[in-house]
Design a protein around this motif. Structure first.
Motif, PDB file in Angstrom:
ATOM      1  N   SER A   1      -7.602   4.632  18.040  1.00  0.00           N
ATOM      2  CA  SER A   1      -8.563   5.559  17.456  1.00  0.00           C
ATOM      3  C   SER A   1      -8.084   6.439  16.356  1.00  0.00           C
ATOM      4  CB  SER A   1      -9.046   6.409  18.591  1.00  0.00           C
ATOM      5  OG  SER A   1      -8.046   7.116  19.205  1.00  0.00           O
ATOM      6  N   GLY A   2      -6.749   6.696  16.300  1.00  0.00           N
ATOM      7  CA  GLY A   2      -6.158   7.558  15.093  1.00  0.00           C
ATOM      8  C   GLY A   2      -6.075   6.589  14.079  1.00  0.00           C
ATOM      9  N   TRP A   3      -5.723   5.232  14.113  1.00  0.00           N
ATOM     10  CA  TRP A   3      -5.498   4.511  13.184  1.00  0.00           C
ATOM     11  C   TRP A   3      -7.039   4.337  12.272  1.00  0.00           C
ATOM     12  CZ3 TRP A   3      -2.035   0.158  15.751  1.00  0.00           C
ATOM     13  CH2 TRP A   3      -0.991   0.504  15.741  1.00  0.00           C
ATOM     14  N   ARG A   4      -8.019   4.287  13.062  1.00  0.00           N
ATOM     15  CA  ARG A   4      -9.348   4.042  12.567  1.00  0.00           C
ATOM     16  C   ARG A   4      -9.606   5.380  11.648  1.00  0.00           C
ATOM     17  NH1 ARG A   4     -11.288   2.000  17.948  1.00  0.00           N
ATOM     18  NH2 ARG A   4     -11.356  -0.385  17.718  1.00  0.00           N
ATOM     19  N   GLN A   5      -9.189   6.376  11.824  1.00  0.00           N
ATOM     20  CA  GLN A   5      -9.646   7.450  10.937  1.00  0.00           C
ATOM     21  C   GLN A   5      -8.688   7.702   9.665  1.00  0.00           C
ATOM     22  OE1 GLN A   5      -9.646  10.951  13.467  1.00  0.00           O
ATOM     23  NE2 GLN A   5     -10.388   9.679  15.097  1.00  0.00           N
ATOM     24  N   LEU A   6      -7.756   6.896   9.527  1.00  0.00           N
ATOM     25  CA  LEU A   6      -6.928   6.901   8.185  1.00  0.00           C
ATOM     26  C   LEU A   6      -7.573   6.478   7.221  1.00  0.00           C
ATOM     27  CD1 LEU A   6      -3.548   5.421   9.649  1.00  0.00           C
ATOM     28  CD2 LEU A   6      -3.847   7.661   9.117  1.00  0.00           C
ATOM     29  N   PRO A   7      -7.436   7.189   6.041  1.00  0.00           N
ATOM     30  CA  PRO A   7      -8.133   6.510   4.702  1.00  0.00           C
ATOM     31  C   PRO A   7      -7.616   5.518   4.059  1.00  0.00           C
ATOM     32  CG  PRO A   7      -6.245   8.444   4.280  1.00  0.00           C
ATOM     33  CD  PRO A   7      -6.347   8.068   5.903  1.00  0.00           C
ATOM     34  N   PRO A   8      -8.297   4.546   3.428  1.00  0.00           N
ATOM     35  CA  PRO A   8      -8.006   3.334   2.902  1.00  0.00           C
ATOM     36  C   PRO A   8      -7.039   3.735   1.819  1.00  0.00           C
ATOM     37  CG  PRO A   8     -10.303   3.942   1.937  1.00  0.00           C
ATOM     38  CD  PRO A   8      -9.800   4.978   3.180  1.00  0.00           C
ATOM     39  N   HIS A   9      -5.902   2.789   1.598  1.00  0.00           N
ATOM     40  CA  HIS A   9      -5.056   2.971   0.781  1.00  0.00           C
ATOM     41  C   HIS A   9      -5.351   2.713  -0.666  1.00  0.00           C
ATOM     42  CE1 HIS A   9      -4.045  -1.302   0.626  1.00  0.00           C
ATOM     43  NE2 HIS A   9      -4.149  -1.160   1.655  1.00  0.00           N
ATOM     44  N   ALA A  10      -4.708   3.166  -1.783  1.00  0.00           N
ATOM     45  CA  ALA A  10      -5.441   3.088  -3.129  1.00  0.00           C
ATOM     46  C   ALA A  10      -5.102   1.560  -3.418  1.00  0.00           C
ATOM     47  CB  ALA A  10      -4.802   3.784  -4.008  1.00  0.00           C
ATOM     48  N   ALA A  11      -5.653   1.023  -4.203  1.00  0.00           N
ATOM     49  CA  ALA A  11      -5.814  -0.338  -4.859  1.00  0.00           C
ATOM     50  C   ALA A  11      -4.394  -0.338  -5.697  1.00  0.00           C
ATOM     51  CB  ALA A  11      -7.045  -0.766  -5.425  1.00  0.00           C
ATOM     52  N   PRO A  12      -3.911  -1.322  -5.949  1.00  0.00           N
ATOM     53  CA  PRO A  12      -2.616  -1.687  -6.806  1.00  0.00           C
ATOM     54  C   PRO A  12      -3.204  -1.211  -8.119  1.00  0.00           C
ATOM     55  CG  PRO A  12      -2.746  -3.444  -5.282  1.00  0.00           C
ATOM     56  CD  PRO A  12      -3.930  -2.688  -5.003  1.00  0.00           C
ATOM     57  N   GLY A  13      -2.219  -0.421  -8.744  1.00  0.00           N
ATOM     58  CA  GLY A  13      -2.382  -0.120 -10.167  1.00  0.00           C
ATOM     59  C   GLY A  13      -3.282   1.168 -10.315  1.00  0.00           C
ATOM     60  N   THR A  14      -3.802   1.768  -9.111  1.00  0.00           N
ATOM     61  CA  THR A  14      -4.447   2.933  -9.231  1.00  0.00           C
ATOM     62  C   THR A  14      -3.757   4.047  -9.857  1.00  0.00           C
ATOM     63  OG1 THR A  14      -6.070   1.925  -7.512  1.00  0.00           O
ATOM     64  CG2 THR A  14      -6.263   4.504  -8.059  1.00  0.00           C
ATOM     65  N   GLN A  15      -4.263   4.855 -10.448  1.00  0.00           N
ATOM     66  CA  GLN A  15      -3.430   6.120 -11.348  1.00  0.00           C
ATOM     67  C   GLN A  15      -3.697   7.357 -10.328  1.00  0.00           C
ATOM     68  OE1 GLN A  15      -1.276   6.255 -13.856  1.00  0.00           O
ATOM     69  NE2 GLN A  15      -1.562   3.748 -13.868  1.00  0.00           N
ATOM     70  N   ARG A  16      -2.928   8.058 -10.025  1.00  0.00           N
ATOM     71  CA  ARG A  16      -3.121   9.212  -9.272  1.00  0.00           C
ATOM     72  C   ARG A  16      -3.549  10.205 -10.074  1.00  0.00           C
ATOM     73  NH1 ARG A  16       1.530  12.398  -5.652  1.00  0.00           N
ATOM     74  NH2 ARG A  16       0.072  14.106  -5.156  1.00  0.00           N
ATOM     75  N   PRO A  17      -4.756  10.978  -9.707  1.00  0.00           N
ATOM     76  CA  PRO A  17      -5.367  11.890 -10.502  1.00  0.00           C
ATOM     77  C   PRO A  17      -4.448  13.295 -10.668  1.00  0.00           C
ATOM     78  CG  PRO A  17      -6.260  11.821  -8.354  1.00  0.00           C
ATOM     79  CD  PRO A  17      -5.083  10.858  -8.516  1.00  0.00           C
TER      80      PRO A  17
END
Length: 96
Positions: free
Chosen positions: A55-71
């Protein structure tokens, strides 16, 4: 997870593994392990089954796609770090 100190049973059978595989794809193994490790330590190691984490794992945000720049994280341009004002700024007529 065992390498991270989390030892639990994995009672999933057959198609019960598909949601777990989806969570691995969505959030990534490092995020799942970090979450499980925090819960495991918080409960003092008193977790017997990996089902506890789902249930906790379901609430985790998706990881960023490869190559995504951090804002950039600064919301206000021209931000300056806090500097303590001189002691004279706190003086008053009463001598405090």
């Amino acid at each position: 997870m065992t390498a991270a100190g989390v030892t639990v049973r994995w009672p999933f059978t057959g198609d019960q593994w598909f949601p777990i595989l989806g969570l691995i794809e969505k959030a990534g193994v490092p995020a799942l392990v970090a979450h499980a490790q925090r819960d495991f330590q918080h409960k003092g190691g008193d977790i017997g089954s990996a089902r506890y984490f789902v249930s906790g794992w379901r609430q985790l945000p998706p990881h960023a796609a490869p190559g995504t720049q951090r804002p950039r994280l600064r919301a206000v341009s021209g931000w300056q770090p806090y500097q303590q004002p001189p002691a004279s700024a706190f003086a008053n007529d009463l001598g405090f």
